[in-house]
Scaffold this active site. Structure first.
Site, short mmCIF file in Angstrom:
data_model
loop_
_atom_site.label_atom_id
_atom_site.label_comp_id
_atom_site.label_asym_id
_atom_site.label_seq_id
_atom_site.Cartn_x
_atom_site.Cartn_y
_atom_site.Cartn_z
N LYS A 1 1.05 -1.04 -0.09
CA LYS A 1 -0.05 0.20 -0.19
C LYS A 1 0.79 1.36 -0.05
CE LYS A 1 -3.36 2.71 0.46
NZ LYS A 1 -4.34 3.06 -0.42
N CYS B 1 -3.62 10.59 1.41
CA CYS B 1 -3.10 9.30 0.95
C CYS B 1 -1.61 9.64 0.42
CB CYS B 1 -3.81 8.50 0.00
SG CYS B 1 -5.51 8.43 0.24
#
Ligand code: SAJ
Length: 400
Positions: free
Chosen positions: A201, A255
């Site tokens: 991720k 993010c």
């Protein structure tokens, strides 16, 4: 099958809704009672096209119920924020708090999954916490990490169709998690271990950050060299193996502008390129603010009056209402602070009102402004004619 989603934000809520639509009995948990109330009334507290209709459907048939506390379930999902602290150190306190909240409910055979973006080793850390406080469950729980990778604005499609990476703390945990997600994910579910899934991720978002930094660095070089960066990138991308991203006024959101720090905090010596990309993307926002301030000074010198300036866009990327970690918001604030009393019009067509900025309609701002600064490439801005009587600073390629 009963599932409990801890966190009803941009990822937790859509995932809970899709799970409920696929025959799972879902409790959606949020610490904010307003979110819980709104959700139970079938109203979205986030903007995501097509999702409200689905929410109403699952709420009215009783498949999804929101609450401020978790309920006994077969599977628990931690989908809470993982921000960073002042020194760019990751803050996993929400994951820990959510884990502690479900701890008393865990029973043999249950599945516990972390979806929140987390530093490498978080899943193992949470397993240790769980087994320390519930030692009788050692070896009897299934624990895994499964990051989401959906793009805000296209969440419903991507939640179902994207491939996912699933890493358990052991093989049976991975099996159990795959079994769960296969109920609603049509993309391929790739198995690995928890650490690799966590790093995967962080790698995805860091890779994008590095690529955007390359585009932003090019934009700085091109400005000095007198080259149109948009034309340059479009021409370079005609090469079959070159695919440069677009420069902008910096990188925002919760993010891409955040996750790389989860690597640099833990691997400061090794992560030189990742750290530099963060620096470049942050510097780009500072550079844009300086450009605006300089254009204002030039205007004042030439016209012997202060200019009216339109700051076009506050969101962190086009066509959304999300202002978190937004470079456009940073630039607007910086320009307003350094040029107090200037006539600055702030525009964000996707937000009705804001508690700090007085918002102006984009057409009115464009008409009134002497200097127009395009910060976010919202679609409506592209309908504005390019007027020669205005100074235009196009940082996001409206007129590319
Ligand atoms: N940006 C550029 N130039 C580009 C592309 C983006 O400057 O060519 C900027 C945007 O304007 C924005 C920022 O980057 O400020 C991030 O936008 P984004 O659209 O690249 O990504 P996010 O933050 O909306 O979503 C990302 C996605 N990750 C990747 O593409 C690797 C998404 O798939 C993840 O699920 C999401 O982060 C997340 O939750 O981690």
């Amino acid at each position: 099958m009963k599932a409990c989603f801890m966190g009803l934000g941009y990822i937790g809520l859509p995932t809970a809704i899709i799970a409920a639509k696929n025959g799972i009995e879902v409790t959606g948990v949020d610490i904010n009672p307003d979110v819980v109330e709104k959700t139970n009334q079938g109203h979205l507290h986030i903007i995501e096209p097509g999702l409200e209709e689905m929410l109403q459907e699952v709420v009215s048939c009783g498949a999804l119920k929101a609450s401020t506390s978790p309920e006994v379930s077969d599977a628990y999902f931690m989908v809470v924020p993982t921000p960073f602290k002042g020194n760019h150190e990751p803050d996993i306190s929400y994951v820990e708090a959510a884990t502690r909240a479900v701890l008393p409910l865990l029973k043999e055979g249950d599945l516990y999954v972390i979806e929140s973006t987390s530093p490498v080793g978080t899943t193992e850390k949470m397993s240790r916490l769980i087994f320390e406080l519930r030692p009788e469950l050692q070896g009897k729980l299934h624990i895994a990490y499964c990051p989401e990778r959906v793009l805000p604005g296209n969440v419903i499609y991507e939640l179902v169709h994207n491939d996912r990476v699933i890493g358990g703390i052991d093989e049976t945990s991975t099996d159990k998690a795959i079994e769960f997600y296969s109920q609603f994910v049509q993309g391929t579910l790739h198995r690995t271990n928890a650490k690799t899934a966590e790093m995967c991720k962080l790698t995805e978002n860091s890779s994008r950050d590095v690529q955007i930094a390359f585009a932003n660095e090019l934009s700085l070089i091109c400005e000095k060299a007198g080259i149109n960066v948009w034309e340059l990138i479009s021409l370079a991308n005609k090469h079959p193996r070159v695919n440069i991203l677009q420069p902008g006024c910096g990188v925002g959101g919760h993010c891409i502008a955040v996750d790389p720090y989860f690597i640099t905090a833990d691997f400061p010596v090794e992560s030189q390129l990742i750290a530099k990309a963060r620096e470049i993307n942050n510097y780009k926002s500072f550079w844009c603010a300086e450009k605006v301030e300089n254009a204002m000074l030039r205007f004042e010198l030439e016209h012997h009056r202060r200019p009216c300036v339109a700051m076009m866009g506050l969101a962190f990327k086009p066509n959304i209402d999300d202002l978190r970690e937004s470079p456009a918001k940073y630039i607007t604030t910086k320009v307003m602070q350094s040029t107090s009393n200037a006539d600055i019009l702030v525009v964000e067509p996707n937000v009705k009102e804001h508690n700090v900025f007085k918002l102006t309609d984009y057409r009115e701002a464009y008409d009134r402004a002497d200097i127009v600064v395009f910060l976010t490439a919202h679609t409506p801005f592209k309908t504005l004619p390019r007027r020669a009587d205005k100074v235009i600073l196009d940082f996001c390629g409206i007129y590319k």
